[in-house]
Design an enzyme around this catalytic site. Sequence first.
Site, PDB file in Angstrom:
ATOM      1  N   GLU A 265      33.906  48.180 -23.112  1.00 43.92           N
ATOM      2  CA  GLU A 265      33.404  48.936 -21.807  1.00 43.92           C
ATOM      3  C   GLU A 265      32.368  47.825 -21.147  1.00 43.92           C
ATOM      4  OE1 GLU A 265      31.025  52.185 -23.045  1.00 43.92           O
ATOM      5  OE2 GLU A 265      32.812  53.558 -23.844  1.00 43.92           O
ATOM      6  N   HIS A 288      31.945  56.677 -19.796  1.00 46.83           N
ATOM      7  CA  HIS A 288      31.075  56.817 -20.742  1.00 46.83           C
ATOM      8  C   HIS A 288      29.800  57.819 -20.246  1.00 46.83           C
ATOM      9  CE1 HIS A 288      29.590  55.343 -25.028  1.00 46.83           C
ATOM     10  NE2 HIS A 288      29.292  56.557 -24.835  1.00 46.83           N
TER      11      HIS A 288
END
Length: 405
Positions: A265, A288
Site C-alpha cells: 500500500e 484501506h
Amino acid sequence: MSKPKLLITDGLSNDGLKALEDSGLFEISFHKSVEKDALKTMLPSAEALIIRSATKMTAELIDCAPKLKVIMRAGAGVDNVDVSHATARKILVLNCPGVNNNAVAELAIGFLFSLMREIPRATAGMKANLWEKKDLVGGEVSGRTIGVLGYGAIGSLVGKAGNALGMNVIAYDPMADKIKSQYPYVKSWANSPDGIFSEADVVTLHMPLMDSTKNSIGAAQFAKMKKGSIFLNAARGTCVVIEDLADAIKSGHIAGAAVDVFPKEPKANGEEFQSPLRGLDNVILTPHVGGSTMEAQANIGLEVAEKFVAYSDKGMTLSAVNFPEIALPLSDGQHRLLHIHKNVPGVLSKINTLFAEQGINISGQSLMTKGDIGYLVMDVDASASHEALDMLHEVEGTIRVRVLF
C-alpha cells in the site's frame, strides 16, 4: 519530574489529542505522517509512541528508540509492529481492539450490495455517457449463501447482518467448537476454509494475519468458488495472493470482488497505487478505509487517550498485546510501585516476605504473567515507598521497577 515524551506519528482525532493534552502527563510531539528517515531522528528521545497502520515499527526502528517503554497501536491489528522484538526490549505494546468493528462490517455489507447490483459498472458507464439499463440486471442478497472466513468480532457482525437480510450464513473459524453455540443462526460450520469457498455465493474474509493465514488464499481457493460468485476482503491484504484473485476475475470465474486492503500500500496520499486489480470491471477498490468513519476515528482517539492515561497515571495495562493485563483500583494515601520481572516461581513470595520483615504494609496488589514476563502492581504506605522501591530492585529476576506516584 519531567514529563515523558510522547510521539504520535500517524495523526489522531481531535478529541483524542485533546484528552492526552488535558491529562498534563506528556510532552507531546504530534505528526499526521512521518517518513522513515525522519522517524529515525525522532525515536531516540521518545519514551512513548502512538501509531496507526502507516508506521511500521520494525526491529530496526525499535532499536532506534532506547528510551521507549510503550507502543500504542491506534487500532486492532499489530502486524505493523515487531511485537517479538518489542517484547525482547521489554517494551509494552497496547492496541484498541473492537472500536472500529462496526465500521469494517458495514463496509463489507456495502461492498456486497454494490457488487450484487453491479454499481461499479453502472457508475463507470454513466460517467462515460452510456445508458446500459437493459444490460444491468443485478441480483438480490436474500436467499444467497454468505461464507464468513473468521467469525470473530467483525466476521460475526457481518454474519449477523447477512442473516437479517435473509442470507444463509456459513462460517469457518479455528475456534468454532468454542463459539458456535453463540450463533445459532449460522447454518453450518466448515471444518476448513475450503468448505466455505466451495459452498458460498459470497466469500468475505475476516481472519487476522498470522503465519498460517499469510498468502493462504490463492488460485486453489478461487478455483473452488462457484462460477459467478463474489469475493470480499476488508481484513488483511497479505492473506490473499492478489495476482491469483485478478486472474480469477479476468477469467470470468469470479463475477466481482471488493478489496480494501492490499499486500503493498502507498505510504501517503498522492502516491501511485499499483495493483493487478486496477482497471478490472466489477471490482471495487478502496484505500484501506475500513475503520475510517467519523464515529470510529473519534472513538479510537478517545480510547487511545484513555488507555494511555490509565497506563501512565495508574499502571493499568488493559488491551496489552505482549504483557499481562492489570487494572488495580487506586487507594488514598498510598504510593504505587510497578515491578516487571522474569516469569519464574517465587517472585511474589519473596517480595511479600521482604516487606513483611520490614513492616511495610501492602494495601493493594495485583500480579499477572504472560509468557516470560511477570507484572506486579502494588500500593504501599506513602511513607514506606522509597524503602520498598530499593527492596524491589534487589529481588532476583527483576527487570524494571519504578514508583508511579
